[in-house]
Design a protein around this motif. Structure first.
Motif, PDB file in Angstrom:
ATOM      1  N   GLU A 196     -59.496 -67.535  13.634  1.00 57.16           N
ATOM      2  CA  GLU A 196     -60.387 -66.398  13.381  1.00 57.16           C
ATOM      3  C   GLU A 196     -60.502 -66.225  11.866  1.00 57.16           C
ATOM      4  N   TYR A 197     -61.747 -66.241  11.366  1.00 54.73           N
ATOM      5  CA  TYR A 197     -61.939 -66.140   9.920  1.00 54.73           C
ATOM      6  C   TYR A 197     -63.318 -65.573   9.627  1.00 54.73           C
ATOM      7  N   SER A 198     -63.343 -64.511   8.863  1.00 54.55           N
ATOM      8  CA  SER A 198     -64.614 -63.879   8.483  1.00 54.55           C
ATOM      9  C   SER A 198     -64.321 -62.943   7.321  1.00 54.55           C
ATOM     10  N   VAL A 204     -55.589 -65.607   7.463  1.00 53.60           N
ATOM     11  CA  VAL A 204     -55.209 -67.028   7.528  1.00 53.60           C
ATOM     12  C   VAL A 204     -55.293 -67.732   6.174  1.00 53.60           C
ATOM     13  N   GLU A 205     -55.857 -67.060   5.177  1.00 54.04           N
ATOM     14  CA  GLU A 205     -55.912 -67.693   3.846  1.00 54.04           C
ATOM     15  C   GLU A 205     -54.507 -67.900   3.274  1.00 54.04           C
ATOM     16  N   PRO A 221     -63.818 -71.834  11.312  1.00 50.58           N
ATOM     17  CA  PRO A 221     -63.690 -70.413  11.618  1.00 50.58           C
ATOM     18  C   PRO A 221     -64.332 -70.071  12.960  1.00 50.58           C
ATOM     19  N   TRP A 222     -63.646 -69.213  13.746  1.00 58.40           N
ATOM     20  CA  TRP A 222     -64.293 -68.618  14.915  1.00 58.40           C
ATOM     21  C   TRP A 222     -64.514 -67.130  14.668  1.00 58.40           C
ATOM     22  N   SER A 294     -66.658 -76.614   9.121  1.00 61.46           N
ATOM     23  CA  SER A 294     -67.769 -76.300  10.022  1.00 61.46           C
ATOM     24  C   SER A 294     -67.466 -74.954  10.659  1.00 61.46           C
ATOM     25  N   THR A 295     -68.456 -74.074  10.698  1.00 62.12           N
ATOM     26  CA  THR A 295     -68.247 -72.702  11.181  1.00 62.12           C
ATOM     27  C   THR A 295     -68.865 -72.536  12.560  1.00 62.12           C
ATOM     28  N   LEU A 296     -68.084 -71.942  13.461  1.00 64.59           N
ATOM     29  CA  LEU A 296     -68.564 -71.743  14.841  1.00 64.59           C
ATOM     30  C   LEU A 296     -69.467 -70.522  14.922  1.00 64.59           C
TER      31      LEU A 296
END
Ligand SMILES: NC(=O)c1ccc[n+]([C@@H]2O[C@H](COP(=O)([O-])OP(=O)(O)OC[C@H]3O[C@@H](n4cnc5c(N)ncnc54)[C@H](OP(=O)(O)O)[C@@H]3O)[C@@H](O)[C@H]2O)c1
Length: 358
Positions: A196-198, A204-205, A221-222, A294-296
């Motif tokens: 999970e990343y936004s 998560v960084e 990222p999801w 690549s971003t989901l």
């Protein structure tokens, strides 16, 4: 940039689009898309040039895999598409049954060899294919040794049933250990991490990003829009009746916090400057992050996918990216403080030292 600005996923030969199509919404369910709608979303992504499709054995009880398999077969596109699916969550019990204390088969979930073989055979059947391009451990079960996971997934690579594998939703050390063992033994290792990343989820960084860089893993990222929160369609005063987040949040934590509303406001300011939807600004920020391969993206409607794909053509200025970084900066952790420029300068006698690859 566009969807045919292909890149490799981690240190591998797997060539993917910068945006991957997530199909968690495909199939019946509270925020799902029916077959016609799912097909339109799939077609819109493909028409824009995308080659990377992500599903899972548990999405809509397996229906997402069935639909994805059908759409790929109908398009005659199996050779062009990078098809990813996942194992790990339990296929025999609903979360409710689990929280009530039982009812499920422990061998229908987890990262043990017995479940991985069962899950993969079932996924191949539903997808109507004889191999998976990228097989994800959806979640680490907390007990299976990393050595066993590597052995099982490496055997599947050698057997030709999967081409590559990656880890999703696991502690950073699990990815680090797997990558290290794989390098030392010269056997297949994980090529990517799905996390999970936004703008509103940057934890998560601290640990995962450095592990990914060190271990040659691309980051995927999801929920880059935080489940729709960063589309700006929810209002601080009233969040009801608007979309997925208006109902029960499947991932537990509420996105409607003061901190998140403030981050959204900063993104909306940038969106006004560039005259684009704020969802595109949030995606453009994610695409620009170092380490992100690549971003989901997910959608419940075809109009969403069409608009979100256009984020690939949006280049934010360094000043705008810096403003978004600052507005969304995660709280310092023990390890981020240890690796901060101030500490490095102190260690090197007040001198600035640039490390390899920085
Ligand atoms: N590994 C994991 O544990 C994990 C977990 C979650 C997801 N994933 C993967 O990541 C993919 C993407 O995750 P996600 O669906 O949570 O991503 P997301 O992009 O954060 O959220 C997508 C949702 O936001 C809303 N939305 C999207 N674009 C919009 C727009 N332009 N305007 C207004 N609303 C918009 C839609 O929901 P509504 O219209 O219903 O509001 C859509 O379904 C999934 O499909 C799945 O493949 C993986």
């Amino acid at each position: 940039m566009n969807l045919t600005d292909f890149r490799t996923l981690g240190r591998s030969g797997l060539v993917v689009s910068p945006l991957a199509l997530g199909t968690m919404t495909f199939g019946p369910g509270e925020w799902g898309a029916d077959e016609a709608n799912s097909r339109a979303i799939f077609d819109a992504y493909r028409d824009a040039g995308g080659n990377f499709i992500d599903t899972s054995d548990i999405y809509s009880g397996g229906e997402s895999e069935r639909l994805v398999g059908r759409f790929i077969a109908d398009a005659g596109a199996r050779d062009e598409i990078v098809l990813a699916t996942k194992f790990g969550f339990n296929a025999s019990a609903s979360p409710l049954t689990a929280s009530q204390g039982g009812g499920g088969n422990p061998h229908a979930g987890g990262a043990g060899a017995k479940n991985i073989h069962r899950a993969l055979d079932a996924s191949l059947k539903r997808l109507g294919t004889d191999y998976i391009d990228l097989y994800w451990m959806h979640i680490w079960d907390g007990v299976t040794p990393v050595e066993e996971i590597l052995q099982t997934l490496g055997d599947l690579v050698r057997a030709g049933k999967i081409r590559y594998f990656g880890f999703s939703d696991m502690p950073a050390w699990v990815g680090c250990k797997a990558a290290t063992i794989a390098t030392e033994r010269r056997v297949p290792g994980p090529i990517a991490m799905q996390l999970e990343y936004s703008l509103v989820a940057r934890d998560v960084e601290a640990e995962h990003f450095p592990v990914a860089r060190e271990g040659g893993m691309g980051i995927m990222p999801w929920s880059p829009l935080a489940g729709g929160f960063l589309s700006g369609k929810y209002r601080r005063e009233d969040t009801s009746g608007t979309g997925r987040l208006s109902g029960a949040n499947p991932f537990g934590d509420s996105k409607f916090t003061d901190r998140n509303w403030d981050i959204l406001e900063a993104a909306q300011t940038v969106a006004a400057e560039v005259e684009r939807p704020v969802a595109q600004v949030a995606l453009a920020w994610t695409l620009a992050r170092p380490g992100v391969a690549s971003t989901l993206i997910g959608a419940s409607k075809v109009s969403q996918i069409e608009s979100n794909v256009a984020a690939t053509g949006l280049r934010l200025s360094d000043e705008q990216l810096a403003r978004l970084d600052e507005a969304s900066a995660p709280a310092p952790t023990f390890s981020t403080v240890l690796t901060s420029p101030d500490i490095r300068r102190m260690v090197f006698g007040g001198r600035a030292v640039t490390g390899w690859g920085e």
